[in-house]
Design a protein around this motif. Structure first.
Motif, PDB file in Angstrom:
ATOM      1  N   ARG A  48      18.349 -52.380 -53.200  1.00  0.00           N
ATOM      2  CA  ARG A  48      18.131 -53.240 -54.363  1.00  0.00           C
ATOM      3  C   ARG A  48      16.682 -53.704 -54.436  1.00  0.00           C
ATOM      4  NH1 ARG A  48      23.540 -57.101 -54.007  1.00  0.00           N
ATOM      5  NH2 ARG A  48      25.069 -55.481 -54.583  1.00  0.00           N
ATOM      6  N   TYR A  49      16.119 -54.086 -53.285  1.00  0.00           N
ATOM      7  CA  TYR A  49      14.728 -54.502 -53.259  1.00  0.00           C
ATOM      8  C   TYR A  49      13.805 -53.376 -53.714  1.00  0.00           C
ATOM      9  CZ  TYR A  49      16.154 -58.685 -50.703  1.00  0.00           C
ATOM     10  OH  TYR A  49      16.728 -59.869 -50.334  1.00  0.00           O
ATOM     11  N   ARG A  50      14.082 -52.165 -53.238  1.00  0.00           N
ATOM     12  CA  ARG A  50      13.247 -51.025 -53.627  1.00  0.00           C
ATOM     13  C   ARG A  50      13.377 -50.730 -55.119  1.00  0.00           C
ATOM     14  NH1 ARG A  50      14.448 -46.825 -48.589  1.00  0.00           N
ATOM     15  NH2 ARG A  50      13.306 -48.027 -46.981  1.00  0.00           N
ATOM     16  N   SER A  51      14.604 -50.819 -55.642  1.00  0.00           N
ATOM     17  CA  SER A  51      14.799 -50.579 -57.080  1.00  0.00           C
ATOM     18  C   SER A  51      14.071 -51.630 -57.912  1.00  0.00           C
ATOM     19  CB  SER A  51      16.287 -50.589 -57.406  1.00  0.00           C
ATOM     20  OG  SER A  51      16.500 -50.438 -58.792  1.00  0.00           O
ATOM     21  N   PHE A  52      14.148 -52.892 -57.476  1.00  0.00           N
ATOM     22  CA  PHE A  52      13.436 -53.961 -58.191  1.00  0.00           C
ATOM     23  C   PHE A  52      11.933 -53.748 -58.139  1.00  0.00           C
ATOM     24  CE2 PHE A  52      11.281 -58.097 -58.001  1.00  0.00           C
ATOM     25  CZ  PHE A  52      11.621 -58.593 -59.252  1.00  0.00           C
ATOM     26  N   ALA A  53      11.431 -53.342 -56.960  1.00  0.00           N
ATOM     27  CA  ALA A  53       9.992 -53.101 -56.832  1.00  0.00           C
ATOM     28  C   ALA A  53       9.542 -51.965 -57.737  1.00  0.00           C
ATOM     29  CB  ALA A  53       9.645 -52.801 -55.377  1.00  0.00           C
ATOM     30  N   ARG A  54      10.367 -50.903 -57.828  1.00  0.00           N
ATOM     31  CA  ARG A  54      10.001 -49.782 -58.711  1.00  0.00           C
ATOM     32  C   ARG A  54       9.981 -50.213 -60.166  1.00  0.00           C
ATOM     33  NH1 ARG A  54      13.222 -46.645 -55.042  1.00  0.00           N
ATOM     34  NH2 ARG A  54      15.031 -46.938 -56.400  1.00  0.00           N
ATOM     35  N   ALA A  56       9.539 -53.270 -61.318  1.00  0.00           N
ATOM     36  CA  ALA A  56       8.395 -54.164 -61.521  1.00  0.00           C
ATOM     37  C   ALA A  56       7.086 -53.393 -61.582  1.00  0.00           C
ATOM     38  CB  ALA A  56       8.345 -55.205 -60.397  1.00  0.00           C
ATOM     39  N   GLY A  57       6.970 -52.351 -60.733  1.00  0.00           N
ATOM     40  CA  GLY A  57       5.758 -51.540 -60.761  1.00  0.00           C
ATOM     41  C   GLY A  57       5.596 -50.792 -62.072  1.00  0.00           C
ATOM     42  N   ARG A  58       6.710 -50.253 -62.596  1.00  0.00           N
ATOM     43  CA  ARG A  58       6.632 -49.536 -63.880  1.00  0.00           C
ATOM     44  C   ARG A  58       6.288 -50.486 -65.029  1.00  0.00           C
ATOM     45  NH1 ARG A  58      11.163 -46.558 -61.800  1.00  0.00           N
ATOM     46  NH2 ARG A  58      12.579 -48.005 -62.850  1.00  0.00           N
ATOM     47  N   SER A  59       6.834 -51.687 -65.020  1.00  0.00           N
ATOM     48  CA  SER A  59       6.532 -52.639 -66.091  1.00  0.00           C
ATOM     49  C   SER A  59       5.114 -53.187 -65.994  1.00  0.00           C
ATOM     50  CB  SER A  59       7.536 -53.794 -66.054  1.00  0.00           C
ATOM     51  OG  SER A  59       7.437 -54.485 -64.815  1.00  0.00           O
ATOM     52  N   ALA A  60       4.532 -53.151 -64.792  1.00  0.00           N
ATOM     53  CA  ALA A  60       3.173 -53.681 -64.624  1.00  0.00           C
ATOM     54  C   ALA A  60       2.093 -52.662 -64.932  1.00  0.00           C
ATOM     55  CB  ALA A  60       2.988 -54.190 -63.189  1.00  0.00           C
ATOM     56  N   VAL A  61       2.458 -51.391 -65.085  1.00  0.00           N
ATOM     57  CA  VAL A  61       1.450 -50.346 -65.323  1.00  0.00           C
ATOM     58  C   VAL A  61       0.660 -50.591 -66.607  1.00  0.00           C
ATOM     59  CG1 VAL A  61       1.150 -47.890 -65.841  1.00  0.00           C
ATOM     60  CG2 VAL A  61       2.557 -48.589 -63.912  1.00  0.00           C
ATOM     61  N   PRO A  62       1.282 -50.901 -67.754  1.00  0.00           N
ATOM     62  CA  PRO A  62       0.469 -51.152 -68.967  1.00  0.00           C
ATOM     63  C   PRO A  62      -0.511 -52.303 -68.797  1.00  0.00           C
ATOM     64  CG  PRO A  62       2.787 -50.851 -69.532  1.00  0.00           C
ATOM     65  CD  PRO A  62       2.721 -50.966 -68.049  1.00  0.00           C
ATOM     66  N   TYR A  63      -0.094 -53.353 -68.068  1.00  0.00           N
ATOM     67  CA  TYR A  63      -0.983 -54.492 -67.871  1.00  0.00           C
ATOM     68  C   TYR A  63      -2.156 -54.126 -66.958  1.00  0.00           C
ATOM     69  CZ  TYR A  63       2.879 -57.064 -69.930  1.00  0.00           C
ATOM     70  OH  TYR A  63       3.853 -57.502 -70.784  1.00  0.00           O
ATOM     71  N   LEU A  64      -1.939 -53.196 -66.056  1.00  0.00           N
ATOM     72  CA  LEU A  64      -3.057 -52.741 -65.220  1.00  0.00           C
ATOM     73  C   LEU A  64      -4.094 -52.001 -66.047  1.00  0.00           C
ATOM     74  CD1 LEU A  64      -1.137 -51.519 -62.024  1.00  0.00           C
ATOM     75  CD2 LEU A  64      -2.406 -53.651 -62.338  1.00  0.00           C
TER      76      LEU A  64
END
Length: 343
Positions: A48-54, A56-64
């Motif tokens: 679950r932690y890994r899925s949440f991290a993935r 969150a990482g995908r949603s943060a890509v546009p902001y990067l």
């Protein structure tokens, strides 16, 4: 009658060992079950932690991707704006050795009471109204006329119109001062007069408008050409099949589809005109004669670097930002309501 009580039951050694073994087996089995439960829940929690991290990482890509632009916007726009607002509440003469004295809203009250501030607002309105024909009406006519030019000559036609936009404002000011020189300038020779166009309060504002419009004409025509290129030619062909005339096609098809481009030019003219005219005013008239060419943008610069009143200049800048922000919001709202988009 005698009752014989049987002796208390005593566990035999074998039975005691057996019960102890059963108890240990039960504890062992319960421990095994708990260890299996822990072993199954730990990977589930990790997954679950890994899925949440993935996610969150995908949603943060546009902001990067936006982070560099946002950082520059904060550093070069919003941070100076906050500093300007803070400076507008102080009285300071720009000298590092002089103390900054807090005055609250006194700079805004003093600015609104100055006749020069109200006059500069009116001159800014006149300047924008005078430039709209050069940035909207005339570019539209030249762009529509350019569609009739032969393809071989169209490149020369476009280059001839766009060339003034490439001239530096200071260089353009020097050339136009020579052309408008009283008596010996080319303009007076053609007109047969000796009028001082630049240093006459009645004509100085018109000179700034004409020169600025001459420079912005090429950019505006280029924007209109881009807007015309985005209109599908199928609309014109369908209208011709239905018997529409060229004037009707321009009135009912081309102009409505070109409305977002024209409103963009209006917005650009309103917001950028005070800034774009600053080099010409500073090089040719220095705000004169008799402040006839001093608009709101040149006025706040004059307060800061001629009068050395940093607080008053900052107050003018804050009011300028707020006023043009409201105007920009209204124009964007009108653009969304009035523009016709080819969906």
């Amino acid at each position: 009658m005698f009752v014989v009580e049987s002796p208390a039951r005593q566990d035999r050694p074998g039975e005691a060992d057996a019960s102890e073994g059963d108890r240990r087996n039960d504890e062992t089995s319960s421990g095994a079950v708990s260890s299996v439960a822990i072993g199954t829940s730990a990977p589930t929690r990790t997954a679950r932690y890994r899925s949440f991290a993935r996610r969150a990482g995908r949603s943060a890509v546009p902001y990067l991707y936006l982070a560099p632009a946002l950082a520059l916007l904060v550093i070069w726009t919003y941070r100076p704006l906050v500093q300007a607002f803070e400076l507008s509440t102080y009285s300071w003469n720009l000298l590092p050795s002089a103390p900054m004295r807090p005055v609250g809203t006194a700079n805004y009250e003093r600015l609104l009471d100055l006749p020069a501030f109200r006059d500069s607002l009116w001159r800014t309105v006149v300047l924008i109204a005078g430039l709209l024909p050069f940035t909207v009406g005339l570019p539209l006519s030249l762009a529509l006329a350019g569609r009739r030019v032969r393809p071989r000559a169209r490149t020369i036609y476009q280059a001839f119109i766009f060339t003034p936009f490439l001239v530096a404002p200071v260089a353009a000011a020097a050339v136009w001062r020579w052309l408008l020189h009283p008596g010996g300038g080319a303009v007076d020779r053609v007109l047969g007069s000796d009028h001082n166009w630049v240093y006459d309060a009645d004509t100085a504002q018109a000179v700034i408008i004409v020169i600025t419009g001459w420079q912005l004409l090429g950019f505006a025509v280029l924007v209109v050409w881009a807007g015309l290129a985005g209109i599908s030619p199928d609309y014109d062909e369908a209208a011709r099949v239905d018997g529409a005339s060229p004037g009707q096609i321009r009135r009912w098809i081309t102009l409505p589809l070109l409305s977002p481009t024209l409103l963009f030019l209006v917005l650009t003219t309103v917001l950028l005109t005070p800034t774009l005219t600053f080099p010409l005013i500073d090089s040719m008239t220095q705000g004169g004669p008799a402040q006839s060419t001093t608009n709101i943008y040149y006025l706040l610069w004059d307060y800061a670097f001629h009068s050395f009143d940093a607080g008053l200049s900052a107050a003018a800048g804050v009011l300028l930002f707020a006023g043009f922000g409201v105007i920009a919001g209204l124009l964007v709202w009108l653009s969304e309501r009035l523009s016709f988009h080819d969906d």
